[in-house]
Motif scaffolding. Structure first.
Motif, PDB file in Angstrom:
ATOM      1  N   THR A  14       0.962  -1.045  -0.021  1.00 51.49           N
ATOM      2  CA  THR A  14       0.114  -0.133  -0.057  1.00 51.49           C
ATOM      3  C   THR A  14       0.815   1.282  -0.159  1.00 51.49           C
ATOM      4  O   THR A  14       2.141   1.147   0.392  1.00 51.49           O
ATOM      5  N   ARG A  15       0.255   2.292  -0.394  1.00 48.12           N
ATOM      6  CA  ARG A  15       0.818   3.755  -0.465  1.00 48.12           C
ATOM      7  C   ARG A  15       2.190   3.658  -1.235  1.00 48.12           C
ATOM      8  O   ARG A  15       3.051   4.725  -1.026  1.00 48.12           O
ATOM      9  N   ARG A  19      -2.041   4.176  -8.493  1.00 50.22           N
ATOM     10  CA  ARG A  19      -3.464   3.887  -8.599  1.00 50.22           C
ATOM     11  C   ARG A  19      -4.034   2.936  -7.615  1.00 50.22           C
ATOM     12  O   ARG A  19      -3.263   1.996  -7.119  1.00 50.22           O
ATOM     13  N   THR A  20      -5.147   3.084  -6.988  1.00 49.35           N
ATOM     14  CA  THR A  20      -5.824   2.174  -6.022  1.00 49.35           C
ATOM     15  C   THR A  20      -5.854   0.951  -6.656  1.00 49.35           C
ATOM     16  O   THR A  20      -6.239   0.699  -7.756  1.00 49.35           O
ATOM     17  N   GLU A 154      -4.987  -1.371   7.304  1.00 49.67           N
ATOM     18  CA  GLU A 154      -4.087  -0.731   6.330  1.00 49.67           C
ATOM     19  C   GLU A 154      -3.204   0.101   6.906  1.00 49.67           C
ATOM     20  O   GLU A 154      -1.891   0.227   6.702  1.00 49.67           O
ATOM     21  N   ILE A 195      -7.899  -2.877   0.236  1.00 46.66           N
ATOM     22  CA  ILE A 195      -7.655  -1.699  -0.504  1.00 46.66           C
ATOM     23  C   ILE A 195      -6.258  -1.168  -0.362  1.00 46.66           C
ATOM     24  O   ILE A 195      -5.925  -0.700   0.567  1.00 46.66           O
ATOM     25  N   SER A 196      -5.440  -1.209  -1.434  1.00 50.69           N
ATOM     26  CA  SER A 196      -4.038  -0.896  -1.614  1.00 50.69           C
ATOM     27  C   SER A 196      -4.156   0.799  -1.843  1.00 50.69           C
ATOM     28  O   SER A 196      -4.688   0.970  -3.154  1.00 50.69           O
ATOM     29  N   CYS A 197      -3.891   1.533  -0.897  1.00 51.62           N
ATOM     30  CA  CYS A 197      -4.121   2.867  -1.260  1.00 51.62           C
ATOM     31  C   CYS A 197      -2.833   3.708  -2.066  1.00 51.62           C
ATOM     32  O   CYS A 197      -1.751   3.107  -2.000  1.00 51.62           O
ATOM     33  N   PRO A 218      -9.312   5.430   1.340  1.00 53.56           N
ATOM     34  CA  PRO A 218      -9.529   5.056  -0.213  1.00 53.56           C
ATOM     35  C   PRO A 218     -10.197   6.457  -0.845  1.00 53.56           C
ATOM     36  O   PRO A 218     -10.927   7.174  -0.036  1.00 53.56           O
ATOM     37  N   ASP A 219      -9.872   6.177  -2.215  1.00 55.02           N
ATOM     38  CA  ASP A 219     -10.458   7.015  -3.185  1.00 55.02           C
ATOM     39  C   ASP A 219     -12.191   6.933  -3.006  1.00 55.02           C
ATOM     40  O   ASP A 219     -12.655   5.924  -3.096  1.00 55.02           O
ATOM     41  N   THR A 222     -13.641   4.063  -5.521  1.00 52.82           N
ATOM     42  CA  THR A 222     -13.352   2.975  -4.808  1.00 52.82           C
ATOM     43  C   THR A 222     -14.482   2.431  -3.552  1.00 52.82           C
ATOM     44  O   THR A 222     -15.273   1.563  -3.375  1.00 52.82           O
TER      45      THR A 222
END
Length: 300
Positions: A14-15, A19-20, A154, A195-197, A218-219, A222
């Motif tokens: 993540t981070r 893109r998500t 996360e 969710i990989s942010c 998250p965006d 998503t």
């Protein structure tokens, strides 16, 4: 026992990307069986499927009164307010959270190590557990602010070095949770996706995120897709009851514009087989009061 620099494969990146991404969660949610603790098979199936469970009445009226007295005392104690473990609202200067209460407060320490809670956590996680984090959350009437949609795991993975989502949180209600005073909202079933942010982790991000979630959120698209797929459960309940939920549940709560406070004791139990290592997506671990490095089993 403390954090080590042991290298562990990052199954939940993540981070770091542009893109998500939504990833499948490998492995089980419930690690124990009905024979391993106080909850029956139906309750465990509900937790596996939905990611949370409700306990109508966990603590006694006397215990509730005792915890409420501590809730009030800590919010007005000048020494407690001045401590870095106390987080205040940015605009109203009202107390938002008091962290590390399982170590600093005898009343909370007792309930955090109570077999009624610890045995349930051990059953869900399939091992002994330790307390990764604890806090009292205040959401006073009229000025209590929202918590944005996020997965706790996360953050704990990125900033505390928790390898896998083998952790469970319990929220013990000190006030009645109505649909209108900012109760916990969960997207049921969302815990089975990760969710990989996008975006990195700022230095000392906890100083901002404990007041208002930023990195790791998250965006909107998503979140919209998740809400369309999983829906949203609004978790109401009486004071003295509790909610246990998986560390990877997508959850949030609205601000409280009503006169009715919504406060709780919040305790995170992590498996002793899932102890934290170096952060996976942050320059340094968060302070001890946010992510404990004492892996001693709870209840012992």
């Amino acid at each position: 026992m403390t954090i080590t620099d042991t290298k562990i494969a990052d199954l939940y990146p993540t981070r770091s990307g542009e893109r998500t991404e939504v990833l499948d969660r490998p492995g089980p949610v419930v690690h124990g069986t009905a024979a391993d603790g106080p909850m029956d098979a139906e309750t465990l199936r509900h937790y596996e499927d939905k990611g949370y469970l409700l306990i109508d009445q966990l603590i006694t009226p006397a215990e509730l009164d005792e915890l409420r007295a501590e809730l009030k005392r800590l919010s007005t104690d000048p020494d407690a307010r001045a401590d870095e473990r106390t987080i205040v609202e940015a605009q109203s200067d009202e107390v938002r959270s008091v962290f590390d209460v399982h170590r600093t407060n005898a009343v909370v320490k007792k309930i955090a190590n109570d077999p009624r809670i610890v045995a349930r956590a051990e059953q869900l996680l399939g091992s002994q557990v330790y307390i990764h984090q604890s806090r009292i959350n205040y959401k006073p009437g009229f000025v209590g602010k929202e918590f944005s949609w996020h997965s706790d795991f996360e953050t704990w993975h990125a900033e505390d070095g928790m390898p896998e989502p083998r952790a469970v949180s319990i929220s013990i209600s000190l006030t009645d949770n109505y649909s209108f005073n900012g109760p916990l909202m969960i997207m049921p079933g969302s815990h089975k996706k990760y969710i990989s942010c996008v975006g990195g982790t700022p230095e000392d991000n906890y100083k901002q995120s404990l007041v208002m979630q930023g990195a790791g959120t998250p965006d909107p698209q998503t979140l919209t897709d998740f809400a369309d797929e999983y829906g949203i459960d609004v978790l109401e309940g009486r004071a003295g009851g509790a909610i246990m939920f998986d560390s990877n549940c997508m959850h949030a709560s609205n601000g409280n514009v009503t006169p009715f406070a919504r406060s709780n004791v919040f305790i995170v139990y992590n498996s002793v087989e899932n102890t934290c290592v170096e952060p996976f997506a942050a320059p340094a671990p968060r302070p001890e009061f946010v992510g404990s490095t004492d892996f001693s089993p709870a209840g012992s």
